[in-house]
Design a protein around this motif. Structure first.
Motif, PDB file in Angstrom:
ATOM      1  N   UNK A 414       0.832  -1.215   0.000  1.00 17.52           N
ATOM      2  CA  UNK A 414       0.000   0.000   0.000  1.00 17.52           C
ATOM      3  C   UNK A 414       0.863   1.260   0.000  1.00 17.52           C
ATOM      4  N   UNK A 415       0.255   2.433  -0.310  1.00 10.12           N
ATOM      5  CA  UNK A 415       0.988   3.700  -0.301  1.00 10.12           C
ATOM      6  C   UNK A 415       1.707   3.922   1.022  1.00 10.12           C
ATOM      7  N   UNK A 416       2.927   4.447   0.935  1.00  9.07           N
ATOM      8  CA  UNK A 416       3.698   4.773   2.127  1.00  9.07           C
ATOM      9  C   UNK A 416       4.540   3.654   2.668  1.00  9.07           C
ATOM     10  N   UNK A 417       4.308   2.417   2.193  1.00  5.33           N
ATOM     11  CA  UNK A 417       5.064   1.281   2.709  1.00  5.33           C
ATOM     12  C   UNK A 417       6.210   0.953   1.754  1.00  5.33           C
ATOM     13  N   UNK A 418       7.447   0.896   2.251  1.00  3.71           N
ATOM     14  CA  UNK A 418       8.582   0.667   1.352  1.00  3.71           C
ATOM     15  C   UNK A 418       8.690  -0.772   0.873  1.00  3.71           C
ATOM     16  N   UNK A 419       9.138  -0.906  -0.368  1.00  7.37           N
ATOM     17  CA  UNK A 419       9.379  -2.207  -0.974  1.00  7.37           C
ATOM     18  C   UNK A 419      10.156  -1.996  -2.254  1.00  7.37           C
TER      19      UNK A 419
END
Length: 566
Positions: A414-419
Motif C-alpha cells: 500500500x501507499x507509504x510502505x517501502x518495498x
C-alpha cells in the motif's frame, strides 16, 4: 522472450498517479508513428534537412549531412559482410562521429553495442566477447586499449577515427595538437583497420541494401551491472526506444505550458552518448524533435563547458547532480544569461535539494528529476515539468508505464510502505543478452521488472527512493558493483581478503571504499590503487582504502558488507 510492446495492464494494478497528471497528458501513448529507429531517422532527417543536428568544437552537422554520412558508413559496414543482427561496438566520446556511427549501424540493420571509451583492456574484452561484436568503431585515443583487448574476440573489422575527422580543415590542426602536442594518442597497431574518413569515402560508391526490420528487433545491447553485479547486456528493441521517445515527447510538451515553446530546441549534451540517459534524452529525442545537440567531448573541463553554454542558447539541459554542482561552483557560469533554459532534467543519481535550490536561484529553471535504468530505455518516471516545485521524489510513471511497490514475494504494497520498485511498460527491455536465468530473476511473471531499488509511493503516485536492495554503488550516475572490484583486487599478490562498499561523497554522490586484509604485511595503499588503475576504469577505482585484521562474516563465511557500512 518478453514482448517489449505489451502494454496490457493487470486489473489489480492501482494507478493513483493518473489523477496527478497534467490535463493534456494521456494515460497511454498512441500507436507509434514509426516501426523502427531508421524509419524515424529517415523521416526526421528529411523534415529537418537544413537544420543543425549536432555541433562540436565549433563545427556543425546538419540533418541532411548526418543522413548522408550515416548512409555512406552503413553501406561500408554492409560491404564488410556484416548481416542483420550482427553487433558493432561504438567506443568514443561525444564527437560528431558518434551519432553518425550510431545511426549508420542501425540503418545497416545491425545492433549498437555502446562502450565506455575509458574502459581498460580487461573491461573491453569482456564486453566484446559477451556481445559477440564483429566490428568496432573507435577513436584513435583508445586504439591502444583495443589492440590489447581484441585477441580471443569475434571482432574482425575495426574502423578508427581521429578527433578532427569531422571538423573540416580545422581538424588537421586538432589532430596534430592531440597527437603531437598533448600526446593523447598512445602508440597502437591494428593491422587492416579502416580509417573513418576512408570508410565514408568507400560508402559513396556503394548502395545501401534495405534491411527488413521490425519494432521487436534488437537495436542496442546496453550493458549494465543490473542488480547482481554480473555485467549484462540489456536487449533494447526499436520498439522499446520508440515507445520511450513517445512517452518523453508527451511529457516534454508540458514544459511549455507556462512559457512559449522555442522555434528550435537546443540540447546540451554533456553526458556521454554511450550512457543510456544521453542516448535517449539527447540523441534520440533530438532527432525526434529536430533539435540541435551541442556535444561536449570532455565535460570535466568545466571552464570549457561554461564557454560552450555561454555561446549557445541552451533550452534543455539533461544532467547529473555532480555536474550541476560543479557548474554552480564556477563563477563564470553564475554570470551567464540563462533565460533560454526551459528544462533542466536530472537523472542518473539523486539530485540533492541544496543543489536544486541553488540551481534554480542561479538559472531561474527548476531541476526536474526523473528515474530509469538501462533496462527501461531508460526513463520510467519523471516529475511534472509544468510545476515549479522540487519534490525530492522521482516523480510519476510516464504514460503507459506502471509502477508497483512490491515485497519479496511479489505482493503489491500500500501507499507509504517501502518495498522494491517494479516497472512494467513498453520501454522495458526484452531481456538480458544470452542470460535467460538472469532475465527470469529480474522479471516477475506478469512482466514487471525488478529494479533492485527500494522506495515507497505516495497516495498521489509520487515515488521516493529510500535505499538499494543490493550492494550496488552509484558513482556520478554510473553503477559500480563490489563483486567486480573485489575480483580485480583479489588478483593482486598480497591480498588475503577484501570487500568494497559505497560511502557518501560530496562530488560524485558515492565513492568506492575498499577494506583489505593483507596476506603480505608490506602491501601498501599505493600498490592497490596502481593495480586498480590498470584494470578498472576511473569511476570504479577505490578512493578510500582501509586495512583490517579481519572482515565481518556470516555463519557460512559470507563477508557482511552491511556491517562495514556501519
Amino acid at each position: 522472450m518478453l514482448d517489449p510492446t505489451a502494454t496490457a495492464s493487470s486489473p489489480a494494478v492501482s494507478k493513483p498517479w493518473l489523477k496527478s497528471y497534467h490535463a493534456s497528458v494521456p494515460a497511454t501513448i498512441p500507436p507509434l508513428d514509426h516501426g523502427t529507429i531508421p524509419d524515424l531517422f529517415d523521416a526526421c532527417c528529411a523534415r529537418y534537412a537544413e537544420s543543425a543536428a549536432y555541433s562540436c568544437m565549433g563545427s556543425t552537422l546538419s540533418f541532411a549531412a548526418l543522413a548522408r554520412d550515416a548512409g555512406h558508413l552503413a553501406a561500408t559496414l554492409q560491404s564488410l559482410g556484416l548481416e542483420k543482427g550482427d553487433r558493432v561496438g561504438v567506443m568514443m566520446p561525444n564527437v560528431l562521429q558518434n551519432p553518425i556511427t550510431l545511426f549508420a549501424v542501425l540503418k545497416a540493420g545491425l545492433v549498437v553495442v555502446n562502450i565506455n571509451p575509458l574502459y581498460t583492456a580487461r573491461e573491453l574484452r569482456h564486453q566484446l566477447s559477451d556481445s559477440g561484436a564483429k566490428a568496432l568503431v573507435v577513436l584513435e585515443n583508445f586504439a591502444a586499449t583495443v589492440e590489447q583487448a581484441l585477441p580471443g574476440t569475434d571482432v574482425r573489422h575495426v574502423i578508427v577515427t581521429s578527433l578532427g575527422d569531422c571538423l573540416g580543415l580545422k581538424g588537421l590542426l586538432v589532430n596534430a595538437v592531440v597527437r603531437h602536442v598533448k600526446k593523447l594518442v598512445p602508440r597502437w597497431s591494428l593491422p587492416g583497420h579502416i580509417p573513418f574518413k576512408q570508410a565514408l569515402s568507400r560508402g559513396r560508391g556503394l548502395t545501401l541494401k534495405p534491411v527488413a526490420l521490425a519494432s521487436g528487433d534488437t537495436a542496442f545491447l546496453q550493458y549494465t551491472g543490473g542488480t547482481t553485479g554480473i555485467s549484462k547486456g540489456a536487449i533494447l528493441t526499436h520498439g522499446n526506444l520508440l515507445a520511450n521517445m513517445t512517452q518523453l515527447g508527451l511529457w516534454l510538451d508540458t514544459a511549455f505550458v507556462n512559457r512559449p515553446r522555442p522555434q528550435r530546441i537546443v540540447f546540451l549534451c554533456a553526458l556521454p552518448l554511450y550512457h543510456i540517459f544521453a542516448l535517449t534524452v539527447n540523441a534520440l529525442m533530438g532527432l525526434k524533435l529536430g533539435g540541435l545537440n551541442v556535444l561536449i567531448p570532455n565535460p570535466r573541463d568545466i571552464p570549457a563547458l561554461v564557454k560552450e553554454i555561454g555561446q549557445n542558447r541552451i533550452t534543455v539541459f539533461p544532467g547529473l547532480n555532480t555536474l550541476f554542482n560543479a557548474l554552480l561552483n564556477n563563477p563564470d557560469f553564475r554570470t551567464l544569461d540563462h533565460s533560454s533554459l526551459a528544462l533542466t532534467f536530472g537523472g542518473g543519481m539523486a539530485v540533492q535539494r541544496p543543489v536544486a535550490e541553488r540551481w534554480e536561484a542561479v538559472t531561474g529553471c527548476p531541476i526536474k528529476e526523473g528515474y530509469g535504468l538501462s533496462e527501461t530505455s531508460p526513463v520510467a518516471t519523471a516529475n511534472r515539468l509544468d510545476l515549479p516545485d522540487f519534490t525530492g521524489t522521482i516523480g510519476l510513471p510516464l504514460p503507459s508505464t506502471e509502477v508497483e511497490i512490491r515485497d519479496e514475494e511479489g505482493r503489491s504494497l500500500p501507499p507509504g510502505e517501502p518495498g522494491e520498485i517494479c516497472i512494467r511498460g513498453p520501454q522495458v527491455m526484452a531481456g538480458y543478452w544470452n542470460m535467460p536465468a538472469e532475465t527470469a530473476r529480474a522479471m516477475f511473471a506478469d512482466g514487471f521488472f525488478r529494479t533492485g531499488d527500494i522506495g515507497f509511493m505516495s497516495p498521489e503516485g509520487l515515488t521516493k527512493i529510500v535505499d538499494r536492495k543490493k550492494d550496488m554503488i552509484l558513482v556520478s550516475g554510473f553503477n559500480v558493483f563490489p563483486n567486480e572490484i573485489e575480483e580485480v583486487v583479489m588478483t593482486l599478490d598480497g591480498v588475503l581478503e577484501c570487500a568494497a562498499i559505497g560511502v557518501p561523497d560530496p562530488h560524485s554522490g558515492e565513492a568506492v571504499k575498499l577494506f583489505v586484509v593483507r596476506r603480505r604485511p608490506d602491501l601498501t595503499e599505493d600498490e592497490i590503487k596502481a593495480h586498480c588503475a590498470r584494470h578498472l576504469t576511473n569511476y570504479k577505482r577505490p578512493r578510500h582504502i582501509e586495512f583490517r585484521e579481519e572482515l565481518p562474516k556470516s555463519n557460512v563465511g559470507k563477508i557482511l558488507r552491511r556491517q562495514l557500512r556501519g
